[in-house]
Write an enzyme that holds these catalytic residues in place. Structure first.
Site, PDB file in Angstrom:
ATOM      1  N   GLN A   1     -27.678 -35.383 -32.528  1.00  0.00           N
ATOM      2  CA  GLN A   1     -26.869 -34.925 -31.324  1.00  0.00           C
ATOM      3  C   GLN A   1     -27.414 -33.716 -30.746  1.00  0.00           C
ATOM      4  O   GLN A   1     -27.025 -33.133 -29.830  1.00  0.00           O
ATOM      5  CB  GLN A   1     -25.465 -34.727 -32.060  1.00  0.00           C
ATOM      6  CG  GLN A   1     -24.664 -35.862 -32.545  1.00  0.00           C
ATOM      7  CD  GLN A   1     -23.617 -35.445 -33.386  1.00  0.00           C
ATOM      8  OE1 GLN A   1     -23.186 -34.229 -33.427  1.00  0.00           O
ATOM      9  NE2 GLN A   1     -22.995 -36.387 -34.077  1.00  0.00           N
TER      10      GLN A   1
ATOM     11  N   HIS B   1     -23.073 -31.814 -34.840  1.00  0.00           N
ATOM     12  CA  HIS B   1     -22.074 -30.740 -34.387  1.00  0.00           C
ATOM     13  C   HIS B   1     -22.713 -29.338 -33.972  1.00  0.00           C
ATOM     14  O   HIS B   1     -22.552 -28.431 -34.645  1.00  0.00           O
ATOM     15  CB  HIS B   1     -21.134 -30.463 -35.610  1.00  0.00           C
ATOM     16  CG  HIS B   1     -20.443 -31.879 -35.882  1.00  0.00           C
ATOM     17  ND1 HIS B   1     -19.265 -31.867 -36.887  1.00  0.00           N
ATOM     18  CD2 HIS B   1     -20.526 -33.063 -35.577  1.00  0.00           C
ATOM     19  CE1 HIS B   1     -18.898 -33.103 -37.081  1.00  0.00           C
ATOM     20  NE2 HIS B   1     -19.479 -33.632 -36.255  1.00  0.00           N
TER      21      HIS B   1
ATOM     22  N   GLU C   1      -8.773 -33.783 -30.180  1.00  0.00           N
ATOM     23  CA  GLU C   1      -7.809 -32.862 -29.571  1.00  0.00           C
ATOM     24  C   GLU C   1      -7.821 -32.383 -28.076  1.00  0.00           C
ATOM     25  O   GLU C   1      -9.182 -32.314 -27.767  1.00  0.00           O
ATOM     26  CB  GLU C   1      -7.566 -31.774 -30.515  1.00  0.00           C
ATOM     27  CG  GLU C   1      -7.195 -32.126 -32.129  1.00  0.00           C
ATOM     28  CD  GLU C   1      -7.378 -30.856 -32.771  1.00  0.00           C
ATOM     29  OE1 GLU C   1      -6.969 -31.141 -34.015  1.00  0.00           O
ATOM     30  OE2 GLU C   1      -7.563 -29.696 -32.569  1.00  0.00           O
TER      31      GLU C   1
ATOM     32  N   TYR D   1      -7.246 -22.813 -34.793  1.00  0.00           N
ATOM     33  CA  TYR D   1      -6.967 -24.013 -34.310  1.00  0.00           C
ATOM     34  C   TYR D   1      -6.782 -25.253 -35.730  1.00  0.00           C
ATOM     35  O   TYR D   1      -6.933 -26.263 -35.362  1.00  0.00           O
ATOM     36  CB  TYR D   1      -7.729 -24.574 -33.226  1.00  0.00           C
ATOM     37  CG  TYR D   1      -7.232 -23.793 -32.062  1.00  0.00           C
ATOM     38  CD1 TYR D   1      -6.153 -24.264 -31.096  1.00  0.00           C
ATOM     39  CD2 TYR D   1      -7.719 -22.381 -31.757  1.00  0.00           C
ATOM     40  CE1 TYR D   1      -5.907 -23.475 -30.011  1.00  0.00           C
ATOM     41  CE2 TYR D   1      -7.092 -21.785 -30.661  1.00  0.00           C
ATOM     42  CZ  TYR D   1      -6.062 -22.178 -29.935  1.00  0.00           C
ATOM     43  OH  TYR D   1      -5.854 -21.361 -28.767  1.00  0.00           O
TER      44      TYR D   1
ATOM     45  N   TYR E   1     -14.646 -40.442 -42.452  1.00  0.00           N
ATOM     46  CA  TYR E   1     -15.225 -41.821 -42.124  1.00  0.00           C
ATOM     47  C   TYR E   1     -15.344 -42.813 -43.171  1.00  0.00           C
ATOM     48  O   TYR E   1     -15.161 -43.744 -43.062  1.00  0.00           O
ATOM     49  CB  TYR E   1     -16.544 -41.130 -41.712  1.00  0.00           C
ATOM     50  CG  TYR E   1     -16.712 -40.502 -40.285  1.00  0.00           C
ATOM     51  CD1 TYR E   1     -16.242 -41.257 -39.225  1.00  0.00           C
ATOM     52  CD2 TYR E   1     -17.087 -39.254 -40.112  1.00  0.00           C
ATOM     53  CE1 TYR E   1     -16.364 -40.802 -37.864  1.00  0.00           C
ATOM     54  CE2 TYR E   1     -17.162 -38.692 -38.792  1.00  0.00           C
ATOM     55  CZ  TYR E   1     -16.710 -39.303 -37.702  1.00  0.00           C
ATOM     56  OH  TYR E   1     -16.778 -38.830 -36.555  1.00  0.00           O
TER      57      TYR E   1
END
Length: 417
Positions: free
Chosen positions: A123, A185, A288, A298, A309
């Site tokens: 990523q 991430h 979200e 949050y 997963y």
């Protein structure tokens, strides 16, 4: 290439389900979480205030806005972000590490020089690009990117002056406090506020079994001394504004603006209401939409609608006092990436709506809000490719980047007559 869209057809979206591969916030199999699982993606989203709340905002919106999709550019390699310069030229990042420019509608074949070396793995890579609000005076642009190696990497923010051909005087103005393992991430969206400070999303560092300091790295999202799993607020030189919410909190990083986030890939500011909105990847489901406010928690990973997963619950808690509930929960996952608030006049019935791209759902969700910031309805707009970014252009039209080896820049245009 023009493709006309009949909005009436989209009203059938609430009954459609297609089998898609859950890829969290990554691109293709090379960048996906190692434990990705196939799920059935649903057009309808749950809007949740608590674990047993009745879904709201799950109707498919009906609109009279006719539009067409126009493919503006092709041949981009996994584009990640776009930003317009005051002269109308468009900057586009490609995740492998290139910054491109579109001049008068034509993609310059030569990438802009002076881009920092990036850690392009899974990523990671070159991610957001953002233009300083006073670019006409200072010529500054900002880049977020992953830096390091597979064993030790982090998100960095750099700024440089742009002379129209190359980046000059590149300076790293911020880097995440802790390095992490593997390539998951990184977060990385940038949004400017009216006071010329900027919000930047930083991911939580990755999925199990990735650890930091002997515990799962995702728990850093609740650690105020860590940058992981946060939205940070910076001055334009990378320093911490003195009115940040945790500046005077012991053992808290002064740049932290909000926390308890997993991996925000969509971030936008509404100049009409002053609200900050984010779209955040869950794990297996539990994506979200959040109205983000300074100093708030949050919930991740203490409170979440996501599941592991590997199967099973991450937590049984869906809501907790002192933690903010999402405005929308998408289960199964859409893998939201790219978020825009529409403020233009070219689409009259869309003004004030959010537009959220989806990597797994391969669409854009138009999200209608009421005056209080509650979700009224949603409408899926099929793209048929992984949507990485959504932006409103200076011409008042909506632009979409698709995360593909042969990625496209797509424009939504009104249908006259």
């Amino acid at each position: 290439m023009n493709t006309s869209i009949s909005i009436d057809c989209l009203k059938k979206g609430a009954a459609i389900a297609v089998t898609l591969l859950i890829t969290s916030c990554s691109f293709t199999s090379a960048s996906s979480d190692s434990s990705n699982a196939s799920q059935t993606a649903s057009i309808v989203a749950e809007t949740s205030a608590s674990s047993d709340s009745t879904p709201a905002g799950n109707q498919v919106a009906v609109t009279t806005q006719d539009f067409q999709k126009v493919t503006v550019l092709e041949g981009l390699e996994h584009p990640w972000s776009m930003a317009w310069l005051p002269d109308g030229n468009l900057l586009i990042t490609e995740r492998p590490g290139r910054l491109r420019i579109v001049r008068n509608g034509t993609l310059d074949p030569t990438p802009i020089s002076g881009v920092p070396e990036v850690f392009a793995f899974k990523q990671g890579g070159l991610m957001d690009v953002s233009v300083h609000p006073r670019f006409a005076e200072n010529r500054l642009i900002y880049l977020t990117y992953s830096d390091g190696t597979r064993d030790a990497n982090r998100t960095r923010i750099a700024r440089a002056t742009f002379d129209g051909q190359a980046l000059q005087n590149l300076q790293v103005i911020f880097e995440v406090s802790q390095t992490k393992f593997d390539g998951q991430h990184f977060g990385s969206r940038i949004v400017w506020l009216p006071d010329n400070t900027m919000l930047v999303a930083i991911g939580d560092g990755g999925n199990p079994p990735v650890e930091l300091e002997g515990d799962l790295i995702r728990k850093q999202a609740q650690n105020l001394s860590s940058h992981l799993g946060k939205i940070i607020r910076l001055n334009d030189d990378g320093s911490a504004p003195q009115d940040n919410p945790f500046v005077n909190t012991e053992n808290a990083a002064p740049v932290v603006w909000s926390y308890g986030h997993r991996n925000i890939q969509g971030l936008t500011f509404d100049p009409e209401t002053g609200r900050v909105w984010s779209t955040e990847h869950g794990a297996r489901g539990g994506d979200e939409l959040n109205w983000v406010k300074a100093g708030e928690n949050y919930g991740w990973p203490v409170v979440t609608h996501s599941r592991e997963y590997s199967g099973g619950e991450i937590t049984q808690e869906r809501s907790r006092p002192g933690m903010v509930d999402p405005k929308v929960v998408w289960t199964p996952a859409t893998a939201p990436s790219g978020l825009a608030i529409y403020t233009g006049d070219r689409f009259a019935s869309w003004k004030g709506d959010l537009f959220a791209g989806g990597l797994v759902s391969r669409d854009v969700r138009r999200i209608e809000l009421d005056e209080s910031g509650n979700v009224v309805t949603q409408e899926p707009i099929d793209i048929g490719q992984r949507v990485r970014d959504v932006r409103q252009g200076p011409d008042g039209l909506l632009y979409i980047l698709t995360d593909e080896p042969d990625g496209q820049l797509i424009r939504f245009e009104p249908v006259s007559g």
